[in-house]
Design an enzyme around this catalytic site. Structure first.
Site, short mmCIF file in Angstrom:
data_model
loop_
_atom_site.label_atom_id
_atom_site.label_comp_id
_atom_site.label_asym_id
_atom_site.label_seq_id
_atom_site.Cartn_x
_atom_site.Cartn_y
_atom_site.Cartn_z
N ASP A 1 -60.03 3.03 45.68
CA ASP A 1 -59.87 1.50 45.66
C ASP A 1 -60.67 0.66 44.71
O ASP A 1 -60.42 -0.18 43.94
CB ASP A 1 -59.52 0.98 46.78
CG ASP A 1 -58.25 1.29 47.56
OD1 ASP A 1 -57.44 2.01 46.89
OD2 ASP A 1 -58.09 1.05 48.88
N ASP B 1 -64.14 3.25 53.95
CA ASP B 1 -63.17 3.05 52.90
C ASP B 1 -63.80 2.39 52.01
O ASP B 1 -64.51 1.07 52.37
CB ASP B 1 -62.02 2.48 53.71
CG ASP B 1 -60.67 2.21 52.98
OD1 ASP B 1 -59.77 2.81 53.41
OD2 ASP B 1 -60.83 1.72 51.93
N THR C 1 -60.31 8.12 50.69
CA THR C 1 -59.40 9.26 51.13
C THR C 1 -59.72 10.79 51.24
O THR C 1 -59.30 11.29 52.08
CB THR C 1 -57.88 8.96 50.24
OG1 THR C 1 -57.72 7.36 50.39
CG2 THR C 1 -57.08 9.75 50.74
N SER D 1 -62.85 -0.12 50.27
CA SER D 1 -62.42 -1.65 50.50
C SER D 1 -63.48 -2.26 50.98
O SER D 1 -63.75 -3.66 50.88
CB SER D 1 -61.13 -1.88 50.82
OG SER D 1 -60.14 -0.88 50.37
N GLN E 1 -56.34 -10.43 31.27
CA GLN E 1 -55.71 -9.69 32.12
C GLN E 1 -54.87 -8.56 31.73
O GLN E 1 -54.68 -7.77 32.53
CB GLN E 1 -54.50 -10.84 32.91
CG GLN E 1 -55.07 -11.95 33.35
CD GLN E 1 -53.93 -12.91 33.87
OE1 GLN E 1 -53.01 -12.63 33.92
NE2 GLN E 1 -54.26 -14.23 34.41
N1 ASP Z 1 -58.34 2.89 50.58
C1 ASP Z 1 -59.21 4.30 50.25
C2 ASP Z 1 -60.43 4.06 49.69
O1 ASP Z 1 -60.55 3.46 48.60
C3 ASP Z 1 -58.16 4.76 49.02
C4 ASP Z 1 -58.64 6.20 48.30
O2 ASP Z 1 -59.75 6.54 48.53
O3 ASP Z 1 -58.03 6.76 47.41
O4 ASP Z 1 -61.53 4.34 50.15
#
Ligand code: ASP
Length: 342
Positions: free
Chosen positions: A92, A59, A15, A61, A278
């Site tokens: 993330d 990103d 982000t 993810s 957890q």
């Molecule tokens: N989806 C973004 C990522 O992890 C969220 C972030 O940067 O905070 O790349």
């Protein structure tokens, strides 16, 4: 005037460097040059900043072992030239990357600070500016020619954490990370207050970069009513050598005979089962409750107070290094990079 330190900023995406694409109205990653323009103050710091950009800006993810290896190659190649490193990364999967880097970079003697933001730098209220500037300051902080934080860390919203102790726990607030089982290494306000007793000492040995990672690792998260077929299918996956069992509370699991016989069978088939909780704080104590004693008897090993992120990346690293059998079990239960309390 203190000596001018050199910091390499490695941009991976996330982000912090995204902007809104008009057509799709979704956030997409942009080039590093544009990021730099948003923080002109970086130029007035007493730090020489260079930057490197990953071939592919993602990103987080989309993070994967291949990307981790590329990242470690950059750090390894430029290790002697720089005093510290800042890795700009999406939040993330930042805790996974920070944990993984801690295992891949053995004998680390320099700061590797991961940071990012919840709002893109181009936005007025972005948390990215402060995170970035403080991360550079921490990566270049030395005392008597020794780095203050020779560790892989996550810096977010005024706190510096040991990377392999973190988890992302908030998708909304700026303080997105938690380190439930280890104190912050630094608190940042008007001053940066380093909590030196908790910071690892430099290794004073040459860096050893490990670049073989295995993906023969799975995670089985328990929940009330978990279908036995799900447990069975996971444990029957031939390619998995380690299964991380995300159990309840202090390491507890159902006492149902069929469930336990699946665990036993997996052990007999040579799988290592590593028990982590957890809960975000506290530790696995097998034997404290009858519901965990059985697991202990069946050869399940304890991940104690390790996060799932640390357990997963440590497993990938140890299998990649070729460990198996009792050596693997021994190392999984030992603190290698401060990821587990003694
Ligand atoms: N989806 C973004 C990522 O992890 C969220 C972030 O940067 O905070 O790349």
């Amino acid at each position: 005037m203190t000596e001018m330190r050199k910091v390499l900023v490695i941009y991976t995406g996330g982000t912090i460097g995204m902007m809104m694409e008009e057509e799709s109205q979704s956030l997409i990653p942009i080039d590093f040059e544009k990021i730099f323009q948003h923080i002109p103050v970086l130029e007035s710091m007493n730090v020489e900043i260079d930057h490197a950009q990953m071939d592919e800006i993602i990103d987080s993810s989309d993070m994967n072992p291949h990307f981790w290896i590329k990242l470690v190659e950059i750090i390894e190649k430029s290790y002697l030239e720089y005093d510290g490193f800042v890795v700009l990364h999406g939040s993330d999967t930042m805790a996974y990357t920070a944990s993984m880097l801690s295992f891949m970079l053995e004998n680390l003697n320099k700061p590797v600070i991961l940071t990012g933001s919840q709002l893109p730098l181009g936005m007025v209220r972005s948390d990215g500016r402060e995170n970035f500037i403080s991360a550079v300051e921490i990566a270049s902080a030395y005392e008597d020619d020794t780095p203050i934080v020779p560790e892989v860390c996550v810096y977010f919203e005024n706190q510096l954490f040991r990377g392999n102790r973190t988890s992302k726990f908030n998708a909304e607030h700026f303080d997105a990370f938690i380190s439930g089982n280890y104190p912050a290494l630094a608190d940042v306000g008007v001053h940066i207050k380093y909590n030196k007793v908790y910071i690892r000492k430099p290794a004073y040995k040459a860096l050893k970069a490990h670049k073989n990672l295995s993906n023969a690792v799975g995670i089985l998260k328990l929940f009330p009513g978990i279908p036995l077929s799900l447990v069975k299918n996971t444990l029957a996956q031939k390619e998995l050598e380690i299964v991380i069992l995300e159990s309840f509370g202090a390491g507890n699991a159902p006492t149902n005979k069929d469930f336990l016989s699946l665990i036993e069978e997996a052990g007999r088939n040579g799988k290592t089962i590593l028990n982590v909780s957890q809960c975000k704080s506290g530790e696995v104590e097998m034997g404290r409750y009858a519901t965990s004693k059985k697991l202990l008897e069946l050869g399940v090993i304890s991940g104690r107070d390790m996060t799932t992120e640390a357990a997963l990346t440590k497993s990938m690293y140890l299998l990649g290094e070729g460990y198996s059998g009792s050596d693997l079990r021994k190392l999984l239960q030992k603190s290698l990079r401060g990821e587990m309390s003694l």
